[in-house]
Design a protein around this motif. Structure first.
Motif, PDB file in Angstrom:
ATOM      1  N   ASN A  80     -55.720 -24.761  23.935  1.00  0.00           N
ATOM      2  CA  ASN A  80     -54.950 -25.863  23.359  1.00  0.00           C
ATOM      3  C   ASN A  80     -54.792 -25.766  21.849  1.00  0.00           C
ATOM      4  N   ASP A  81     -55.760 -25.162  21.170  1.00  0.00           N
ATOM      5  CA  ASP A  81     -55.734 -25.105  19.712  1.00  0.00           C
ATOM      6  C   ASP A  81     -55.094 -23.836  19.148  1.00  0.00           C
ATOM      7  N   THR A  82     -54.659 -22.931  20.005  1.00  0.00           N
ATOM      8  CA  THR A  82     -54.044 -21.696  19.526  1.00  0.00           C
ATOM      9  C   THR A  82     -52.751 -22.015  18.785  1.00  0.00           C
ATOM     10  N   LEU A 139     -42.971 -15.595  16.704  1.00  0.00           N
ATOM     11  CA  LEU A 139     -42.308 -16.883  16.928  1.00  0.00           C
ATOM     12  C   LEU A 139     -41.718 -17.373  15.605  1.00  0.00           C
ATOM     13  N   ASP A 140     -40.550 -16.832  15.296  1.00  0.00           N
ATOM     14  CA  ASP A 140     -39.842 -17.272  14.101  1.00  0.00           C
ATOM     15  C   ASP A 140     -38.732 -18.234  14.526  1.00  0.00           C
ATOM     16  N   SER A 141     -37.954 -18.685  13.565  1.00  0.00           N
ATOM     17  CA  SER A 141     -36.922 -19.678  13.879  1.00  0.00           C
ATOM     18  C   SER A 141     -35.893 -19.152  14.876  1.00  0.00           C
ATOM     19  N   MET A 142     -35.615 -17.856  14.842  1.00  0.00           N
ATOM     20  CA  MET A 142     -34.664 -17.284  15.797  1.00  0.00           C
ATOM     21  C   MET A 142     -35.254 -17.263  17.212  1.00  0.00           C
ATOM     22  N   ALA A 143     -36.545 -16.989  17.323  1.00  0.00           N
ATOM     23  CA  ALA A 143     -37.186 -16.915  18.634  1.00  0.00           C
ATOM     24  C   ALA A 143     -37.336 -18.286  19.274  1.00  0.00           C
ATOM     25  N   VAL A 144     -37.372 -19.335  18.462  1.00  0.00           N
ATOM     26  CA  VAL A 144     -37.528 -20.691  19.011  1.00  0.00           C
ATOM     27  C   VAL A 144     -36.384 -21.011  19.970  1.00  0.00           C
ATOM     28  N   ASP A 154     -39.536 -30.783  17.563  1.00  0.00           N
ATOM     29  CA  ASP A 154     -40.126 -31.028  16.249  1.00  0.00           C
ATOM     30  C   ASP A 154     -41.252 -30.026  16.013  1.00  0.00           C
ATOM     31  N   GLY A 155     -41.721 -29.997  14.802  1.00  0.00           N
ATOM     32  CA  GLY A 155     -42.756 -29.043  14.434  1.00  0.00           C
ATOM     33  C   GLY A 155     -44.048 -29.237  15.205  1.00  0.00           C
ATOM     34  N   GLU A 156     -44.353 -30.478  15.551  1.00  0.00           N
ATOM     35  CA  GLU A 156     -45.609 -30.769  16.243  1.00  0.00           C
ATOM     36  C   GLU A 156     -45.687 -30.106  17.611  1.00  0.00           C
ATOM     37  N   MET A 157     -44.582 -30.100  18.342  1.00  0.00           N
ATOM     38  CA  MET A 157     -44.590 -29.504  19.681  1.00  0.00           C
ATOM     39  C   MET A 157     -44.757 -27.989  19.638  1.00  0.00           C
ATOM     40  N   LEU A 158     -44.362 -27.376  18.536  1.00  0.00           N
ATOM     41  CA  LEU A 158     -44.449 -25.925  18.398  1.00  0.00           C
ATOM     42  C   LEU A 158     -45.669 -25.473  17.600  1.00  0.00           C
ATOM     43  N   GLU A 159     -46.463 -26.432  17.128  1.00  0.00           N
ATOM     44  CA  GLU A 159     -47.604 -26.112  16.279  1.00  0.00           C
ATOM     45  C   GLU A 159     -48.713 -25.381  17.027  1.00  0.00           C
ATOM     46  N   SER A 160     -48.981 -25.813  18.265  1.00  0.00           N
ATOM     47  CA  SER A 160     -50.071 -25.204  19.027  1.00  0.00           C
ATOM     48  C   SER A 160     -49.661 -25.041  20.487  1.00  0.00           C
ATOM     49  N   TYR A 161     -50.409 -24.195  21.195  1.00  0.00           N
ATOM     50  CA  TYR A 161     -50.135 -24.013  22.615  1.00  0.00           C
ATOM     51  C   TYR A 161     -50.317 -25.331  23.364  1.00  0.00           C
ATOM     52  N   GLY A 162     -51.349 -26.077  23.022  1.00  0.00           N
ATOM     53  CA  GLY A 162     -51.588 -27.369  23.678  1.00  0.00           C
ATOM     54  C   GLY A 162     -50.437 -28.332  23.474  1.00  0.00           C
ATOM     55  N   GLY A 163     -49.866 -28.338  22.283  1.00  0.00           N
ATOM     56  CA  GLY A 163     -48.715 -29.205  22.010  1.00  0.00           C
ATOM     57  C   GLY A 163     -47.499 -28.806  22.822  1.00  0.00           C
ATOM     58  N   LEU A 164     -47.262 -27.505  22.922  1.00  0.00           N
ATOM     59  CA  LEU A 164     -46.117 -27.014  23.692  1.00  0.00           C
ATOM     60  C   LEU A 164     -46.313 -27.290  25.186  1.00  0.00           C
ATOM     61  N   LEU A 165     -47.530 -27.116  25.676  1.00  0.00           N
ATOM     62  CA  LEU A 165     -47.823 -27.391  27.076  1.00  0.00           C
ATOM     63  C   LEU A 165     -47.657 -28.874  27.383  1.00  0.00           C
ATOM     64  N   ALA A 166     -48.153 -29.744  26.512  1.00  0.00           N
ATOM     65  CA  ALA A 166     -48.001 -31.193  26.706  1.00  0.00           C
ATOM     66  C   ALA A 166     -46.528 -31.589  26.712  1.00  0.00           C
TER      67      ALA A 166
END
Length: 100
Positions: A42-44, A53-58, A79-91
């Protein structure tokens, strides 16, 4: 748990299935090694931590998430929060699948 809820049909993919799909997307879109992605917790850190994972890869990442998870991601969802960590993206992915 009642007998009724014990036999209820699942309404969508399980958390584990979403997790494995998301790991596959990260592997495929970013060209990461399977062992690296399997080590994510989750914290990765993702955006700003993974050079791949740059802006083009997003854009590619979000498109693959839509396709493989059968979800729709609106511009205002990102938003930046969802892409900040694996846990955020999974949630985020779990919430979008639950919406569907």
């Amino acid at each position: 748990m009642t007998a009724e809820t014990a036999h209820a049909e699942p309404t969508g993919p399980s958390r584990s299935a979403i997790d494995q799909t998301l790991r596959g997307i990260l592997r495929d879109v970013l060209g990461l090694e399977e062992t690296q992605v399997e080590g994510f917790d989750n914290d990765t850190g993702l955006f700003g931590h993974l050079p791949e994972l740059d802006s083009m890869a997003v854009a590619g990442l979000l498109t693959e998430m839509e396709d493989r998870l059968d979800i729709v991601i609106e511009d205002e969802d990102v938003d930046g929060e969802m892409l900040e960590s694996y846990g955020g993206l999974l949630a985020f992915a779990e919430a979008k699948v639950a919406e569907g």
